[in-house]
Design an enzyme around this catalytic site. Sequence first.
Site, PDB file in Angstrom:
ATOM      1  N   ASN A 108      -5.570   3.844  11.363  1.00 37.49           N
ATOM      2  CA  ASN A 108      -4.899   2.620  11.791  1.00 37.49           C
ATOM      3  C   ASN A 108      -4.570   2.583  13.279  1.00 37.49           C
ATOM      4  O   ASN A 108      -4.362   1.512  13.846  1.00 37.49           O
ATOM      5  CB  ASN A 108      -3.607   2.401  10.988  1.00 37.49           C
ATOM      6  CG  ASN A 108      -2.663   3.584  11.094  1.00 37.49           C
ATOM      7  OD1 ASN A 108      -3.014   4.709  10.744  1.00 37.49           O
ATOM      8  ND2 ASN A 108      -1.450   3.354  11.564  1.00 37.49           N
ATOM      9  N   GLN A 138      -7.179   0.047   6.093  1.00 34.95           N
ATOM     10  CA  GLN A 138      -7.863  -0.516   7.256  1.00 34.95           C
ATOM     11  C   GLN A 138      -9.360  -0.715   7.024  1.00 34.95           C
ATOM     12  O   GLN A 138     -10.045  -1.319   7.855  1.00 34.95           O
ATOM     13  CB  GLN A 138      -7.657   0.392   8.476  1.00 34.95           C
ATOM     14  CG  GLN A 138      -6.216   0.550   8.908  1.00 34.95           C
ATOM     15  CD  GLN A 138      -5.629  -0.691   9.536  1.00 34.95           C
ATOM     16  OE1 GLN A 138      -6.340  -1.568  10.012  1.00 34.95           O
ATOM     17  NE2 GLN A 138      -4.303  -0.782   9.562  1.00 34.95           N
ATOM     18  N   THR A 141       7.907  -8.033 -12.766  1.00 31.42           N
ATOM     19  CA  THR A 141       7.176  -9.289 -12.889  1.00 31.42           C
ATOM     20  C   THR A 141       6.238  -9.474 -11.705  1.00 31.42           C
ATOM     21  O   THR A 141       6.648  -9.402 -10.547  1.00 31.42           O
ATOM     22  CB  THR A 141       8.156 -10.476 -12.951  1.00 31.42           C
ATOM     23  OG1 THR A 141       9.018 -10.306 -14.071  1.00 31.42           O
ATOM     24  CG2 THR A 141       7.412 -11.793 -13.070  1.00 31.42           C
ATOM     25  N   CYS A 185       4.639   0.566  12.099  1.00 32.50           N
ATOM     26  CA  CYS A 185       5.635   1.233  11.258  1.00 32.50           C
ATOM     27  C   CYS A 185       6.469   2.235  12.044  1.00 32.50           C
ATOM     28  O   CYS A 185       7.574   2.580  11.642  1.00 32.50           O
ATOM     29  CB  CYS A 185       4.939   1.941  10.101  1.00 32.50           C
ATOM     30  SG  CYS A 185       3.969   0.832   9.070  1.00 32.50           S
ATOM     31  N   ALA A 190       0.835  -1.205   0.000  1.00 34.73           N
ATOM     32  CA  ALA A 190       0.000   0.000   0.000  1.00 34.73           C
ATOM     33  C   ALA A 190       0.867   1.251   0.000  1.00 34.73           C
ATOM     34  O   ALA A 190       0.485   2.280  -0.577  1.00 34.73           O
ATOM     35  CB  ALA A 190      -0.928  -0.003   1.206  1.00 34.73           C
ATOM     36  N   THR A 191       2.037   1.190   0.624  1.00 37.63           N
ATOM     37  CA  THR A 191       2.941   2.346   0.614  1.00 37.63           C
ATOM     38  C   THR A 191       3.330   2.697  -0.814  1.00 37.63           C
ATOM     39  O   THR A 191       3.326   3.876  -1.201  1.00 37.63           O
ATOM     40  CB  THR A 191       4.194   2.046   1.452  1.00 37.63           C
ATOM     41  OG1 THR A 191       3.812   1.904   2.824  1.00 37.63           O
ATOM     42  CG2 THR A 191       5.223   3.160   1.336  1.00 37.63           C
ATOM     43  N   SER A 203      -4.157  -2.924   0.927  1.00 37.79           N
ATOM     44  CA  SER A 203      -3.047  -3.842   1.186  1.00 37.79           C
ATOM     45  C   SER A 203      -3.594  -5.221   1.521  1.00 37.79           C
ATOM     46  O   SER A 203      -4.515  -5.346   2.337  1.00 37.79           O
ATOM     47  CB  SER A 203      -2.203  -3.324   2.353  1.00 37.79           C
ATOM     48  OG  SER A 203      -1.178  -4.231   2.688  1.00 37.79           O
ATOM     49  N   ALA A 204      -3.020  -6.257   0.921  1.00 32.64           N
ATOM     50  CA  ALA A 204      -3.527  -7.620   1.136  1.00 32.64           C
ATOM     51  C   ALA A 204      -3.379  -8.078   2.572  1.00 32.64           C
ATOM     52  O   ALA A 204      -4.269  -8.739   3.118  1.00 32.64           O
ATOM     53  CB  ALA A 204      -2.813  -8.593   0.198  1.00 32.64           C
TER      54      ALA A 204
END
Length: 357
Positions: A140, A168, A223, A305, A72-73, A185-186
């Site tokens: 978050n 979130q 890739t 983070c 996500a960043t 983000s996964a």
Amino acid sequence: MIYLDHQATTPLAPEAREAMLPWLDGPGGTGFANPHSPYRAGRAAAAAIEVAREQVAALLPPGGRVIFTGSATEALNLAIKGSGARRLAVSAIEHAAVLDTARAVDPQAAILPVDAEGLVDAAVAWPDGTELVAVMQVNNEIGTIQPVEALAERARAGGALFLCDAVQGAGKLMAPAGADLIALSAHKLYGPKGIGALWVRDGVGLTPLIHGGGQEQGLRSGTLSPALCAGFGAAAALARSNAAAEERHLAALWAEARAALGGFTLNGSAARRWPGNLNLRREGLDVARLMSDLRDIGFSAGSACASGSGRPSHVLQAIGLDARAARGSIRIGFGRYTGMSEVIEACTRIAAAAAAQ
């Protein structure tokens, strides 16, 4: 360990793991093929990626495209830097991925305040000529849900792009239909780490940050991993189908934990928040000692983070807490697989350890 830090990351869903395994084949299999290769195995890998793209897109508004990224960043950097916007306005409680990137692009970026409950006013003013407004969907650290639809409508009416960090909120809440750019983000929705996505509204142009082979519609060379994409897609599909039941489960856990930790004060709104987040403070609490005493309980003092920085939370300071109160705060995050008995045990022990200090 009793894991109560779901804002930092979520465990990999078994369904996501199963979706990934065929694309991790070694010698003798074909799942390892490069999805950008023209032969059969490559085309099969590419097809799996497109299935995953559709699954992730189902969490997002119609009329846009999903670009897979490494995080996500990266998605937020692509949105901010790639948009070409040079006059920015961002909320005071954004993740560092937004705040630091915005300040790198526009050192004079307008910082939109929040109230004592951690909410951005839907009518908040930003400077004339602002080209991009960024407000996250769910914070978050304190879990507050922002009025992103109203803010997006105002931004677009004024000729600015609206960027929403939905890391979130994705898979939990409806995506903001009025946004121009949405990052997710996964690993925050029970998928694998190492993959994120940026949703881009049709007609919004971006300049790539990473140049090379032109993959991902020319916006993100490199890739792609079919395994990561497949895991992300499966996690997104599962989140979409389970959203209502999951929210009810989390609300029950939140209420139980709040009652067990009655000696603590809530940080952020009690009403406009995601129930998977409980951020609390206690006068004179030594959080480092508390965490050391309870090493088999996974909770945090705030954003993973920023852990180890020694700085008080910018989010807690933005809602009016001084450095001492901010450092006396803890974050507890519940998830899909969290059991009620785990919450009762963990919160009872946290309350006892805090009272003994």
